[in-house]
Motif scaffolding. Structure first.
Motif, PDB file in Angstrom:
ATOM      1  N   SER A 172     -51.797 -19.647  66.495  1.00  0.00           N
ATOM      2  CA  SER A 172     -51.866 -18.663  65.404  1.00  0.00           C
ATOM      3  C   SER A 172     -50.914 -17.492  65.653  1.00  0.00           C
ATOM      4  O   SER A 172     -50.247 -17.012  64.727  1.00  0.00           O
ATOM      5  N   SER A 173     -50.841 -17.040  66.894  1.00  0.00           N
ATOM      6  CA  SER A 173     -49.934 -15.933  67.214  1.00  0.00           C
ATOM      7  C   SER A 173     -48.487 -16.331  66.994  1.00  0.00           C
ATOM      8  O   SER A 173     -47.683 -15.546  66.474  1.00  0.00           O
ATOM      9  N   LEU A 174     -48.142 -17.559  67.364  1.00  0.00           N
ATOM     10  CA  LEU A 174     -46.773 -18.036  67.158  1.00  0.00           C
ATOM     11  C   LEU A 174     -46.443 -18.087  65.669  1.00  0.00           C
ATOM     12  O   LEU A 174     -45.350 -17.674  65.252  1.00  0.00           O
ATOM     13  N   LEU A 175     -47.369 -18.561  64.836  1.00  0.00           N
ATOM     14  CA  LEU A 175     -47.118 -18.608  63.398  1.00  0.00           C
ATOM     15  C   LEU A 175     -46.877 -17.220  62.828  1.00  0.00           C
ATOM     16  O   LEU A 175     -46.009 -17.024  61.970  1.00  0.00           O
ATOM     17  N   ARG A 176     -47.633 -16.235  63.271  1.00  0.00           N
ATOM     18  CA  ARG A 176     -47.455 -14.874  62.757  1.00  0.00           C
ATOM     19  C   ARG A 176     -46.130 -14.275  63.191  1.00  0.00           C
ATOM     20  O   ARG A 176     -45.519 -13.503  62.449  1.00  0.00           O
ATOM     21  N   LEU A 177     -45.667 -14.650  64.373  1.00  0.00           N
ATOM     22  CA  LEU A 177     -44.332 -14.229  64.790  1.00  0.00           C
ATOM     23  C   LEU A 177     -43.274 -14.865  63.899  1.00  0.00           C
ATOM     24  O   LEU A 177     -42.349 -14.194  63.424  1.00  0.00           O
ATOM     25  N   LEU A 178     -43.415 -16.161  63.648  1.00  0.00           N
ATOM     26  CA  LEU A 178     -42.427 -16.877  62.841  1.00  0.00           C
ATOM     27  C   LEU A 178     -42.387 -16.344  61.416  1.00  0.00           C
ATOM     28  O   LEU A 178     -41.323 -16.310  60.786  1.00  0.00           O
ATOM     29  N   ALA A 179     -43.551 -15.917  60.900  1.00  0.00           N
ATOM     30  CA  ALA A 179     -43.621 -15.397  59.536  1.00  0.00           C
ATOM     31  C   ALA A 179     -43.187 -13.937  59.437  1.00  0.00           C
ATOM     32  O   ALA A 179     -43.127 -13.390  58.336  1.00  0.00           O
ATOM     33  N   GLY A 180     -42.886 -13.307  60.559  1.00  0.00           N
ATOM     34  CA  GLY A 180     -42.439 -11.917  60.552  1.00  0.00           C
ATOM     35  C   GLY A 180     -43.557 -10.899  60.473  1.00  0.00           C
ATOM     36  O   GLY A 180     -43.298  -9.715  60.242  1.00  0.00           O
TER      37      GLY A 180
ATOM     38  N   GLU B 207     -41.710  -9.311  71.544  1.00  0.00           N
ATOM     39  CA  GLU B 207     -41.136  -8.403  72.535  1.00  0.00           C
ATOM     40  C   GLU B 207     -39.874  -8.991  73.149  1.00  0.00           C
ATOM     41  O   GLU B 207     -39.096  -8.280  73.787  1.00  0.00           O
ATOM     42  N   GLY B 208     -39.661 -10.271  72.927  1.00  0.00           N
ATOM     43  CA  GLY B 208     -38.442 -10.918  73.391  1.00  0.00           C
ATOM     44  C   GLY B 208     -38.144 -12.145  72.570  1.00  0.00           C
ATOM     45  O   GLY B 208     -39.041 -12.742  71.964  1.00  0.00           O
ATOM     46  N   GLY B 209     -36.885 -12.521  72.492  1.00  0.00           N
ATOM     47  CA  GLY B 209     -36.474 -13.683  71.722  1.00  0.00           C
ATOM     48  C   GLY B 209     -36.173 -13.331  70.280  1.00  0.00           C
ATOM     49  O   GLY B 209     -36.235 -12.170  69.870  1.00  0.00           O
ATOM     50  N   ARG B 210     -35.835 -14.354  69.485  1.00  0.00           N
ATOM     51  CA  ARG B 210     -35.520 -14.124  68.084  1.00  0.00           C
ATOM     52  C   ARG B 210     -35.868 -15.341  67.245  1.00  0.00           C
ATOM     53  O   ARG B 210     -36.042 -16.451  67.768  1.00  0.00           O
ATOM     54  N   ILE B 211     -35.962 -15.127  65.923  1.00  0.00           N
ATOM     55  CA  ILE B 211     -36.298 -16.164  64.959  1.00  0.00           C
ATOM     56  C   ILE B 211     -35.202 -16.201  63.909  1.00  0.00           C
ATOM     57  O   ILE B 211     -34.852 -15.166  63.335  1.00  0.00           O
ATOM     58  N   LEU B 212     -34.671 -17.392  63.647  1.00  0.00           N
ATOM     59  CA  LEU B 212     -33.578 -17.553  62.705  1.00  0.00           C
ATOM     60  C   LEU B 212     -34.002 -18.440  61.542  1.00  0.00           C
ATOM     61  O   LEU B 212     -34.577 -19.517  61.739  1.00  0.00           O
ATOM     62  N   LEU B 213     -33.731 -17.978  60.322  1.00  0.00           N
ATOM     63  CA  LEU B 213     -33.805 -18.819  59.129  1.00  0.00           C
ATOM     64  C   LEU B 213     -32.377 -19.201  58.802  1.00  0.00           C
ATOM     65  O   LEU B 213     -31.567 -18.337  58.459  1.00  0.00           O
ATOM     66  N   ASP B 214     -32.072 -20.492  58.890  1.00  0.00           N
ATOM     67  CA  ASP B 214     -30.686 -20.926  58.929  1.00  0.00           C
ATOM     68  C   ASP B 214     -30.002 -20.141  60.051  1.00  0.00           C
ATOM     69  O   ASP B 214     -30.411 -20.266  61.187  1.00  0.00           O
ATOM     70  N   ASP B 215     -29.036 -19.298  59.753  1.00  0.00           N
ATOM     71  CA  ASP B 215     -28.382 -18.542  60.830  1.00  0.00           C
ATOM     72  C   ASP B 215     -28.686 -17.049  60.764  1.00  0.00           C
ATOM     73  O   ASP B 215     -28.004 -16.243  61.401  1.00  0.00           O
ATOM     74  N   THR B 216     -29.715 -16.668  60.005  1.00  0.00           N
ATOM     75  CA  THR B 216     -30.035 -15.256  59.827  1.00  0.00           C
ATOM     76  C   THR B 216     -31.252 -14.870  60.654  1.00  0.00           C
ATOM     77  O   THR B 216     -32.319 -15.479  60.530  1.00  0.00           O
ATOM     78  N   ASP B 217     -31.097 -13.852  61.491  1.00  0.00           N
ATOM     79  CA  ASP B 217     -32.205 -13.318  62.279  1.00  0.00           C
ATOM     80  C   ASP B 217     -33.162 -12.596  61.329  1.00  0.00           C
ATOM     81  O   ASP B 217     -32.758 -11.689  60.593  1.00  0.00           O
ATOM     82  N   ILE B 218     -34.453 -12.980  61.324  1.00  0.00           N
ATOM     83  CA  ILE B 218     -35.383 -12.377  60.372  1.00  0.00           C
ATOM     84  C   ILE B 218     -35.600 -10.893  60.647  1.00  0.00           C
ATOM     85  O   ILE B 218     -36.053 -10.161  59.759  1.00  0.00           O
ATOM     86  N   ALA B 219     -35.272 -10.431  61.863  1.00  0.00           N
ATOM     87  CA  ALA B 219     -35.410  -9.004  62.162  1.00  0.00           C
ATOM     88  C   ALA B 219     -34.458  -8.165  61.317  1.00  0.00           C
ATOM     89  O   ALA B 219     -34.667  -6.964  61.151  1.00  0.00           O
ATOM     90  N   ARG B 220     -33.428  -8.798  60.765  1.00  0.00           N
ATOM     91  CA  ARG B 220     -32.456  -8.079  59.942  1.00  0.00           C
ATOM     92  C   ARG B 220     -32.781  -8.135  58.457  1.00  0.00           C
ATOM     93  O   ARG B 220     -32.075  -7.511  57.648  1.00  0.00           O
ATOM     94  N   LEU B 221     -33.813  -8.881  58.099  1.00  0.00           N
ATOM     95  CA  LEU B 221     -34.153  -9.039  56.692  1.00  0.00           C
ATOM     96  C   LEU B 221     -35.189  -8.001  56.259  1.00  0.00           C
ATOM     97  O   LEU B 221     -36.194  -7.807  56.950  1.00  0.00           O
TER      98      LEU B 221
END
Length: 269
Positions: A42-50, A55-69
Motif C-alpha cells: 500500500s505504501s508503494l502504491l501511494r508513492l507511485l500515485a504521488g 525520501e530517495g529514488g524517483r518515479i517516471l511516467l514515460d520519461d517525466t519525473d512525477i515530482a516535476r508535475l
C-alpha cells in the motif's frame, strides 16, 4: 503510458517501509504487487500515485519525473482506487463518478459536454450505467468497487493503481472486477492477496517482503514453490492446466508446510 520507479525509499516513524524498490511497467501492462501483510504494498502504491514523497529514488511516467508535475496535471494521468473507500452520505452512483472530473475542471467552470461524455463512458465501461441513479448505501460490495473504478476512469487516466480492490468481495465479484481491469487496457498496478488471481490477470508480478523487492517477472517465472515457501510460509504445488498459459497454485495443509524446507529464491530483476 509506462511507469518506472528507481530505488524508492520511504519511512514512517523511523522505520524503513519501502527499501530501494525498483519496477518497470510497459504501456498497457498489468503488474501485480504481492507480499504478506506489512510488506509495503500500500505504501508503494501511494508513492507511485504521488500521494507521498519518497525520501530517495524517483518515479517516471514515460520519461517525466512525477515530482516535476503539478498535482492537477498528475491527477489527469494517474488514478488511485483505494483499499477502503466509503462515504456516510447517500450520494448517487452518478454523483460519485462525477467527482472524477475534478482534475479537468477549472474553478467555477460549468459542467461541459466533455465532462458528461467521460462520466457516461466510465459508467458504461464498468457496467454501472443502469445503477447511475442508485444511492451508495443500497449498493453491493461489488457495485461499490465498480463505482470507485468508474470514478477513477472518469479522470480519463493513462495509468491506474488499485490497492487490494477485491477485498471483502465474493469470488464472482473478485473475478469480474479483475477481468474488468484487464479489459480496460490501461497501464495498471494492482496490490493483491490472491496469488492465483495474480497469475490469471497480471502480465508481471513484483513480490515484496519487509519493504524489499525479492522477485520480479512473469507469474510463471516468479510464483515458484520455493519462493512461496520462503516469502509466504506456505507449502504448495505449482501446476499448469491444459489450455491456459498461467500457473495454478495448489496449497497444502500446514503439517506439510512444516515438512517442506524452502528452497532457493529468485532475486528481483
Amino acid at each position: 503510458m509506462s511507469v518506472r520507479a528507481e530505488n524508492l525509499r520511504w519511512r514512517a516513524g523511523g522505520k524503513l517501509i519501502v527499501d530501494e524498490v525498483s519496477l518497470s511497467v510497459e504501456t498497457g501492462q498489468v503488474l501485480g504487487l504481492l507480499g504478506p501483510n506489512g510488506s509495503g504494498k500500500s505504501s508503494l502504491l501511494r508513492l507511485l500515485a504521488g500521494l507521498r514523497r519518497p525520501e530517495g529514488g524517483r518515479i517516471l511516467l514515460d520519461d517525466t519525473d512525477i515530482a516535476r508535475l503539478p498535482r492537477r496535471a498528475l491527477a489527469r494521468q494517474v488514478a488511485l482506487v483505494r483499499q477502503h473507500s466509503a462515504t456516510d452520505t447517500n450520494m448517487s452512483v452518478r454523483e460519485i463518478v462525477r467527482l472524477g472530473r475534478t482534475p479537468h475542471r477549472a474553478a467555477l467552470s460549468g459542467w461541459s459536454v466533455a465532462d458528461e461524455r467521460a462520466v457516461e463512458t466510465a459508467l458504461a465501461q464498468t457496467g454501472m450505467a443502469a445503477r447511475a441513479g442508485q444511492g451508495w448505501q443500497s449498493l453491493s460490495g461489488g457495485e461499490r468497487q465498480r463505482t470507485h473504478i468508474a470514478r477513477a476512469l472518469a479522470q480519463q487516466p493513462t495509468t491506474m493503481f488499485l490497492d487490494e480492490p477485491t477485498n471483502h468481495l465474493d469470488i464472482h465479484h473478485q473475478i469480474e472486477l479483475l477481468g474488468l481491469v484487464r479489459r480496460l487496457g490501461l497501464t495498471s498496478i494492482i496490490a493483491l492477496h490472491d496469488l492465483n488471481h495474480a497469475a490469471m490477470f497480471c502480465d508481471r508480478v513484483l513480490v515484496l517482503q519487509d519493504g524489499h523487492a525479492v522477485a520480479s517477472g512473469t507469474p510463471a517465472n516468479v510464483l515458484t514453490e520455493s519462493l512461496l515457501a520462503h516469502v509466504f510460509k506456505v507449502a504448495c504445488r505449482v501446476t499448469t492446466v491444459p489450455g491456459q498459459d498461467w500457473p495454478h497454485i495448489v496449497f497444502l495443509p500446514p503439517d506439510m508446510a512444516r515438512d517442506r524446507a524452502p528452497g532457493q529464491v529468485r532475486t528481483a530483476g
